[in-house]
Design an enzyme around this catalytic site. Sequence first.
Site, short mmCIF file in Angstrom:
data_model
loop_
_atom_site.label_atom_id
_atom_site.label_comp_id
_atom_site.label_asym_id
_atom_site.label_seq_id
_atom_site.Cartn_x
_atom_site.Cartn_y
_atom_site.Cartn_z
N GLU A 1 73.13 -38.11 71.80
CA GLU A 1 74.15 -37.48 72.65
C GLU A 1 75.50 -38.07 72.30
O GLU A 1 75.75 -39.26 72.51
CB GLU A 1 73.84 -37.72 74.13
CG GLU A 1 74.90 -37.13 75.03
CD GLU A 1 74.64 -37.39 76.51
OE1 GLU A 1 73.72 -38.14 76.84
OE2 GLU A 1 75.38 -36.81 77.33
N HIS B 1 78.69 -38.52 73.43
CA HIS B 1 79.37 -38.48 74.73
C HIS B 1 80.74 -39.14 74.56
O HIS B 1 80.90 -40.02 73.71
CB HIS B 1 78.50 -39.28 75.72
CG HIS B 1 78.89 -39.16 77.15
ND1 HIS B 1 79.99 -39.78 77.69
CD2 HIS B 1 78.31 -38.48 78.17
CE1 HIS B 1 80.08 -39.48 78.97
NE2 HIS B 1 79.08 -38.69 79.30
#
Lengths: 134, 340
Positions: free
Chosen positions: B151, B153
Amino acid sequence: MPNLFTEQLIVDGSLRVSPQGLEFDVRLPWYRSLPLSTVEIGELRIDGKAIPTDAISLQVNERRHGARDLADQVEDWWYVLDPGRVRVLAPDLGPSSVTDIELAIHLYPPYIPGLQWVIRNKKSLRAGAALETT
Amino acid sequence: MTDGAATAAAPALKLGSTLFSYTNAFLRLDHSFEQLLAQIAARGLGPGVEVIGFQSIRGFPTVTDEFAQRFRELVATHRLEPSCLAINGDVALRRGTRMTTEESVAYHEPQLRAAAKLGFPLVRYQFTASPEVIRQLVPLAERLGVKMGLEIHAPQGVHTPEVLAYREMYARVQSPSLGFIPDFGASARGVPPPYLDILRAQGTPPELIAAALEIWATDDQAPSKRQRLVEVAQGRLDPLKLSALAVIFNMFSPQPAAAWLEIMPQVIHIHGKFYGFDAAGSEPCIPYEELLPVFAKAGFNGFMSSEWEGHMYSLDDGFDMVAQHHALCRRILASSLLPA
């Protein structure tokens, strides 16, 4: 700022009192389950009086741990929907129908090393069922 | 998912929900896991369903046969599709310490097996799983047929040193099990108003918030942004408020939409992060009008989980928020596929 973590931290209607002290329920103020090693009872005041850490214990699942021992509980997980039971041994609190509880929980989310997250709330709870002494 | 006639023009990018969006409904005990799945189906907020193992499943990463069977029944009944299992790199299980590589690999293995057992095609993993940990997990992931997506992020982006380390490892290993999951908080055009409201409510002076927003919009990396804020604040803010203000550098970052093209072939899933909508139904802080066409035109055909993080500042159950997000995304996807 309304936030369910704060609102549900101290569970409404959960206060139980006894001559030895009192018990109330807390919810894990995070979106997922965490091991107890990442949970710290930062501060607890009952009717304005600071409670020493040694007088506080927390039970999730079947086991109760002294507040000081939580940091070692790597294997004991707090499922996010389960209430934890905080017990305070404080015989000098005296009987009262309404008790002010002020609690700060510190979380150390294990996937964000170094982060300390503080959730704090204060509630007045009316004593319900008597505390079973086990 | 589509009603026949529209199939030919249907966008390949598929919508869905992560149960993270309904954290309030779940934690308030309004909706059980099963009821959340039923609501997603009833309100058309699928078909993709992303689950956070440590949120939805008691005893995770252990998944009982009963739970797995029931989950498979539920997604079949509701015509949902398991899109992603969010797993965690809990390297600091013991406060102040870090797992070794070996421990971290062992911690991730049962989570990968859980994904396979539940029928998820991929997992979301986190930066706390180092490139070496993920490299060592590749044989298991390939055997299970489960892809692993980092991920990305905020404040990370396709060019930050941390992401480059994974990209280099991916280039060496060349496994179909390795991918990326953009989180659109890393392509923000502003800081969501609810977070600014929190800062104001904490008593942070408006001029320091304004200064932080100016710093936020620059191209600097998060640590230098923080350092600049410290210099600007010059002791006018106590450490706790300063930290709360500096968190905006870590939660949202302004990478242009087209930057994702560089890793597009490795994108296996998307976190469609959002915070709210303006009167026209647009997300004021995340430029979906720019982001979705980039992915749709590049032929991305995986799922995007609508991810509302509102439980940090709101008591809303999330269902209407995700419905609005889906409406916005459908509108953009429909027009982005029209001939120019």
